[in-house]
Design a protein around this motif. Structure first.
Motif, PDB file in Angstrom:
ATOM      1  N   ALA A  95     -36.546   4.813  28.656  1.00  0.00           N
ATOM      2  CA  ALA A  95     -35.660   3.578  28.583  1.00  0.00           C
ATOM      3  C   ALA A  95     -34.822   3.345  26.987  1.00  0.00           C
ATOM      4  O   ALA A  95     -33.723   2.865  27.082  1.00  0.00           O
ATOM      5  N   ALA A  96     -35.584   3.532  26.088  1.00  0.00           N
ATOM      6  CA  ALA A  96     -34.963   3.427  24.651  1.00  0.00           C
ATOM      7  C   ALA A  96     -33.943   4.361  24.483  1.00  0.00           C
ATOM      8  O   ALA A  96     -33.030   3.980  23.894  1.00  0.00           O
ATOM      9  N   GLU A 115     -31.856   5.883  27.181  1.00  0.00           N
ATOM     10  CA  GLU A 115     -31.091   5.558  27.952  1.00  0.00           C
ATOM     11  C   GLU A 115     -30.271   4.340  27.443  1.00  0.00           C
ATOM     12  O   GLU A 115     -28.931   4.424  27.278  1.00  0.00           O
ATOM     13  N   LYS A 116     -30.932   3.342  26.684  1.00  0.00           N
ATOM     14  CA  LYS A 116     -30.137   2.286  26.506  1.00  0.00           C
ATOM     15  C   LYS A 116     -29.371   2.674  24.988  1.00  0.00           C
ATOM     16  O   LYS A 116     -28.224   1.910  24.793  1.00  0.00           O
ATOM     17  N   TYR A 117     -29.892   3.694  24.271  1.00  0.00           N
ATOM     18  CA  TYR A 117     -28.749   3.808  23.149  1.00  0.00           C
ATOM     19  C   TYR A 117     -27.722   4.673  23.560  1.00  0.00           C
ATOM     20  O   TYR A 117     -26.390   4.418  23.223  1.00  0.00           O
ATOM     21  N   THR A 128     -24.813   3.099  24.955  1.00  0.00           N
ATOM     22  CA  THR A 128     -23.811   2.355  24.086  1.00  0.00           C
ATOM     23  C   THR A 128     -22.662   3.135  23.224  1.00  0.00           C
ATOM     24  O   THR A 128     -21.943   2.831  22.819  1.00  0.00           O
TER      25      THR A 128
END
Length: 304
Positions: free
Chosen positions: A112-113, A115-117, A120
């Protein structure tokens, strides 16, 4: 009679079909058609032959071709690659985490971390992967050094260490093995028209400061974001950038001519001299600065 006529027509149709498939004339005494499909291949071969003359290339040499790859690059300074159009590139290496040693919850948190970065990222950030030969020479040399310095090792431990070192050497020689290096390239272009400065030197300083401040901010953002996925992000210094380029353009030579040997032999130094004291080095630097200042004054007088 009808059966014979039907068999004859069937034989003629079969003959026509087979001759068309084999690209031969339908009539046995007809002239075969020219194969125009071979013409582009022949022309291509002629062009390829023109590239070499007496075993040497006719066009650009390998050196000129290599230089053309760096025509847009002005310098590597302040831990950044600078292009001639004031485009700067900062490179950071991403150290991977052992994903399969984590629990299910930890793996989901890491995914999750990350993919979130990556969601962006824009076109100003590039992901670069490099396969590099696994070199075990440094660990082997360290193990050999430790064994020589230890005088109280029992014979069984010495034999075990010797056998392990020999096994590592044979394992490395048996088949070349590679590891993947992961890099993030942060790109930023400075518009010099929006910067006010009194002289050219101040302008250059402000351009580099603005570029490094922006790229370092992006680097810190990536470092804090990927730390949540248990990945460490390290910024490459000037020497690290040179090492990355060395392995990029010397994939085969790097197996024998290692970058660490180039560094140890001071082949990256601007001046290769014997050991000198600090006072003499400062004197040489002052004379170099004076010489550059004299050339700048002469250039200004010529332009005026």
């Amino acid at each position: 009679m009808k059966d014979l006529l039907f068999m004859g027509l069937f034989g003629i149709a079969l003959w026509v079909f087979v001759r068309i498939i084999e690209k031969k004339p339908i009539l046995p005494w007809g002239k075969p058609k020219e194969n125009f499909d071979d013409e582009p291949t022949q022309k291509l071969n002629v062009k390829k032959n023109k590239k070499t003359k007496n075993g040497a290339p006719v066009g650009e040499s390998e050196t000129e071709l290599f230089k053309s790859l760096f025509r847009e690059i002005k310098e590597i300074n302040n831990h950044m690659i600078r292009h001639r159009d004031n485009k700067f590139v900062l490179i950071a290496e991403v150290q991977p985490a052992n994903y399969f040693l984590q629990s299910q919850d930890e793996q989901e948190s890491m995914d999750a971390a990350e993919e979130k970065y990556y969601a962006t990222l824009d076109s100003q950030t590039v992901i670069y992967l490099q396969n590099r030969y696994i070199d075990l020479s440094e660990p082997i040399e360290k193990m050999q050094k430790e064994m020589k310095e230890q005088d109280d090792l029992p014979p069984a431990a010495v034999q075990y260490g010797t056998d392990m070192i020999n096994d590592l050497i044979q394992w490395q020689r048996a088949m070349p093995r590679f590891e993947t290096k992961r890099y993030l390239l942060f790109v930023y272009q400075v518009d010099a028209k929006n910067i006010t400065a009194d002289d050219k030197e101040e302008l250059e300083e402000k351009i580099q400061e603005k570029a490094f401040a922006e790229l370092y901010r992006r680097f810190n953002a990536a470092k804090s974001a990927l730390r949540k996925s248990k990945k460490e992000v390290e910024m490459l210094t000037r020497e690290g950038i040179v090492e990355l380029l060395y392995y990029t353009f010397n994939r085969r030579k790097a197996l024998k001519n290692k970058f660490k040997h180039i560094k140890e032999q001071e082949m990256l130094a601007l001046f290769v001299t014997a050991d000198q004291d600090s006072r003499r080095i400062e004197m040489v630097k002052e004379r170099i600065d004076d010489e550059f200042a004299r050339k700048d004054q002469e250039a200004e007088k010529t332009a005026g």
